[in-house]
Each structure stands twice: as C-alpha cells, then as structure tokens.
Scaffold this active site. Structure first.
Site, short mmCIF file in Angstrom:
data_model
loop_
_atom_site.label_atom_id
_atom_site.label_comp_id
_atom_site.label_asym_id
_atom_site.label_seq_id
_atom_site.Cartn_x
_atom_site.Cartn_y
_atom_site.Cartn_z
N LEU A 39 18.26 5.75 21.18
CA LEU A 39 18.50 5.35 19.78
C LEU A 39 17.94 3.97 19.48
CD1 LEU A 39 22.26 6.39 19.40
CD2 LEU A 39 20.31 7.48 18.30
N GLY A 40 17.81 3.15 20.52
CA GLY A 40 17.32 1.80 20.28
C GLY A 40 17.49 0.97 21.55
N SER A 41 16.97 -0.24 21.51
CA SER A 41 17.20 -1.10 22.67
C SER A 41 17.55 -2.49 22.18
CB SER A 41 15.99 -1.13 23.60
OG SER A 41 14.87 -1.45 22.86
N GLY A 42 18.37 -3.15 22.97
CA GLY A 42 18.85 -4.47 22.55
C GLY A 42 18.62 -5.49 23.64
N PHE A 44 20.39 -6.51 26.18
CA PHE A 44 20.70 -6.28 27.59
C PHE A 44 20.44 -4.86 28.07
CE2 PHE A 44 23.82 -9.67 26.38
CZ PHE A 44 23.09 -10.69 26.97
N LYS A 62 25.69 2.68 25.20
CA LYS A 62 24.88 1.47 25.46
C LYS A 62 24.92 1.19 26.96
CE LYS A 62 25.42 -3.29 23.97
NZ LYS A 62 25.82 -4.14 22.86
N ASP A 154 27.07 -13.65 16.74
CA ASP A 154 25.70 -13.14 16.85
C ASP A 154 25.35 -12.30 15.62
OD1 ASP A 154 23.22 -12.92 18.05
OD2 ASP A 154 23.77 -11.18 19.26
P1 AMP Z 1 22.51 -3.62 20.71
O1 AMP Z 1 22.12 -3.66 22.14
O2 AMP Z 1 23.96 -3.38 20.48
O3 AMP Z 1 21.97 -4.80 19.93
O4 AMP Z 1 21.76 -2.33 20.09
C1 AMP Z 1 20.37 -2.19 20.11
C2 AMP Z 1 19.94 -1.21 19.04
O5 AMP Z 1 20.43 0.11 19.35
C3 AMP Z 1 20.50 -1.52 17.65
O6 AMP Z 1 19.75 -2.49 16.99
C4 AMP Z 1 20.47 -0.15 17.00
O7 AMP Z 1 19.19 0.18 16.55
C5 AMP Z 1 20.84 0.78 18.16
N1 AMP Z 1 22.30 0.98 18.21
C6 AMP Z 1 23.21 0.15 18.75
N2 AMP Z 1 24.45 0.61 18.61
C7 AMP Z 1 24.34 1.79 17.94
C8 AMP Z 1 25.29 2.75 17.47
N3 AMP Z 1 26.58 2.59 17.69
N4 AMP Z 1 24.82 3.85 16.84
C9 AMP Z 1 23.49 4.00 16.64
N5 AMP Z 1 22.55 3.12 17.04
C10 AMP Z 1 22.95 2.03 17.68
#
Ligand code: AMP
Length: 355
Positions: A39-42, A44, A62, A154
C-alpha cells in the site's frame, strides 16, 4: 460530501471498535492473516494490505525492521499511545506482532490515499471551503490528542489520509511513531521530525508543547492553500535556518485567491514562540474555521487554481525526497546504525549549533 466546514464522525468503512492491543509472536501473524498488495512505504518500513483469515476483514499491516531493544521500546510506546487514542479521525490499531528482527502493526485500513495525492489529481477541485473541512478535522483530532496529553510530533501531509474514495472530504491521521506523552512542567525535548514541518523549538532543542503540533498544522495549512512550502530551503540546513527565523510572507500571486481570514489563521499558528500559538480548540474557534463556513460565500467555493498547480509540484518533490530518504534509511539499517528518522534532524542540529 459533509456539510462545509463541519466534519462528521464517520470512522470509515474498515473501522472497528477500539481495542487494547498487546504484542503477539510473529509466527501467529502468518496463521491469522494473508498478506496481499503493498500500500505504501514510510520511514521505517512497508505497508501491505492484509486479510484476516477467519473473517475476510481487510487491514493495513505496517512491517518495520526492529533489531535492538531500544527499537522495541519505541514500538512499545507507539502501541501504548495507540491503545490510548480513541477518536474517529485517528487511525486505530488492531493487532501487533513481534519477531526477532521486525515488528508488524495491523492497522485500520484507509483506502482514500494520501490527502495531497488526491488534491493533486486532475479530477480534484480544491477550494478554500474544502481546505476548511480538512483543517477542522485535523484540529479536532489533535485537540483530542492534546486533551489526553499526547503530542503527535510528526504532522505532515503524508500522515493525513483520505478515508475512502467515496469520502475524499474526510480524513484520518496516521503514524504515531514519534508521538510522546506530555507532562506539564516536565520538559520534553526531541530531535526528530521532518525539517519542512518541524517547529523552531525542535530545531533549537528547546522544550516542546502542544503548540509544537499547532506549528506543523500551520505549515500544512500554508502548503494546502498555496502549494508552496513556507520554510523550504535549497538544502536541509537552509530549511532549518528558515524555520528558526520563522519569517513567512503571503507575497506570491497564489495568495491573491486566499481569504484574509485564512492568512490570519496561518499567521497565528506560525508564531515563533510556542506559548504564543493558539490551542487546537482555539484554532477551531478562529473565524476562518468557525464563522466563514457558516457564511457560505461564493469566494469560498472558487477553485484555488494557482495553488493546485503548485501542489502538483509539491507532491512530486516530496515523493522524490521520500524515495531518496528511503534508500538512505535502508543503507543506515544495513550498516546497523541506530534507529533514526530518514529526515533525521540530529546531524543538521549539530551543524546548525556549530555555526
Ligand atoms: P507510514 O509508515 O505510517 O508513514 O506509512 C507509509 C505509507 O503507507 C503512508 O503514507 C500511506 O500511503 C500508506 N499507509 C500507511 N498506513 C496506512 C493505512 N492504515 N491504510 C492505508 N494505507 C496506509
């Protein structure tokens, strides 16, 4: 669409009753969930769509590397914070798993994508009325966090998601990895965050407060209404210097289409001294968020045309920076360096302090 400027309490299609979560062993993750698409990466790690085997319910998982005891402590704090937060605008935690080298948080799924990505879509029409709707929800969510003495620390566009494709006017705040408990009269100092969005007290390593989140909301508002990042410099060091000088202006032509009330709102939130900023509850009572929505003005419903063009550039720049930072973070992890934000300020602080 919701009533202009008034958020509803819709939790989202994938929400669930709040529950207290404790760590389980990683092996149970595979027994209980099927991992599907990314769905995405952040900062960590990566976020995946997962399905609970027994119910077919969908969640976001996550996965983060976690090799040292200090890192485990950070995740324990994140879980503790999420266990405490019960608000429809704040992401809920469903499950958590701890392995030898990684942690997986199973979270409420939010399907609308990142707010700024949606705004940058050609089909999206950003107006000041809609910006007010978003800001009311952000202030309500953070006012709630502050009422239970937790700071987010943040707040930035990537951490604001749209609830679902059918509810692009409703948002959820995510990522409590940097959230900290606030105890009045006990100084809280940190050195992390994302340079463009951190308050001067973070850069100066001064005590933080509830106003530290309010500053970030001010920066987000400025970007939302103009597509310009108020403190962005040519490099991180210049960005941090710009934050500490705290000077903003509304000279760019994009602000011609923005109301005086909105500019006044931003100006009040971006006060250099933390104690001079309004509380989130006071923000909600500011004329921009309280009176203007009730006046239903034509000017409020006009497209913010120049801001939209700028926002497209802002979104692609942030994505590029995040991919660079993700590579840096990976290299640091592989080198066994301590857990740090990819946007970590520490190095920059010492450079700034040495100046
Ligand atoms: P994060 O590591 O929490 O910053 O998440 C990284 C990315 O993953 C975010 O910017 C979203 O695009 C996606 N993401 C994070 N949490 C969710 C969630 N609960 N549902 C859908 N996408 C998510």
């Amino acid at each position: 669409m919701a009533t202009p400027g008034i958020s509803t309490d819709v939790g989202g299609p994938h929400t669930f009753p709040h529950k207290l979560v404790t760590f389980r062993t990683k092996e149970m993750l595979q027994d209980l969930y099927v991992v599907k698409d990314p769905l995405g990466s952040g900062r960590f790690g990566k976020v995946y769509l997962v399905e609970e085997k027994t119910t077919g319910k969908k969640f976001a998982a996550k996965q983060c590397a976690c090799r040292r005891p200090s890192q485990r402590k950070d995740f324990e704090l994140e879980i503790e914070v999420m266990n405490e937060l019960k608000h429809p605008k704040l992401l809920h935690l469903f499950d958590a798993f701890f392995g030898k080298n990684e942690v997986t948080l199973v979270l409420e799924l939010v399907t609308g994508g990142e707010l700024f990505d949606r705004i940058a879509d050609d089909s999206f029409d950003l107006t000041e009325q809609l910006a007010v709707t978003y800001l009311r929800q952000i202030c309500e969510a953070i006012a709630y966090m502050h009422s239970v003495n937790i700071l987010h620390l943040d707040l930035k566009p990537e951490n604001i998601l749209c609830l679902s494709p059918d509810h692009l006017d409703l948002i959820k705040i995510i990522d409590f990895g940097f959230a900290r408990r606030y105890t009045p009269n006990t100084p809280l100092k940190i050195m992390f965050g994302t340079p463009e969005f951190v308050a001067p007290e973070v850069v100066n390593f001064d005590p933080l407060g509830k106003g530290t989140d309010v500053w970030s909301i001010g920066v987000i508002t400025y970007v939302l209404l103009s597509g310009l990042s108020p403190f962005m410099g040519d490099d991180e060091q210049e960005t941090l210097s710009n934050v500490t000088s705290g000077e903003i202006d509304f000279d760019d032509e994009c602000f011609d289409e923005v109301s005086q009330e909105a500019k006044d709102f931003i100006h009040k939130l971006l006060q250099p001294k933390e104690r001079h900023r309004p509380t989130c509850l006071e923000c909600l009572e500011h004329p921009w968020l309280y009176e203007m929505p009730r006046q239903n003005l034509d000017s409020h419903r006009k497209s913010l045309a120049v801001a939209i063009i700028n926002l497209k550039k802002f979104v692609s720049r942030r994505k590029w920076m995040r991919s660079i930072n993700a590579v840096r973070a990976m290299n640091r992890l592989q080198a066994g360096v301590k857990k740090q934000s990819s946007d970590d300020l520490t190095k920059n602080m010492s450079k700034l302090n040495a100046k």
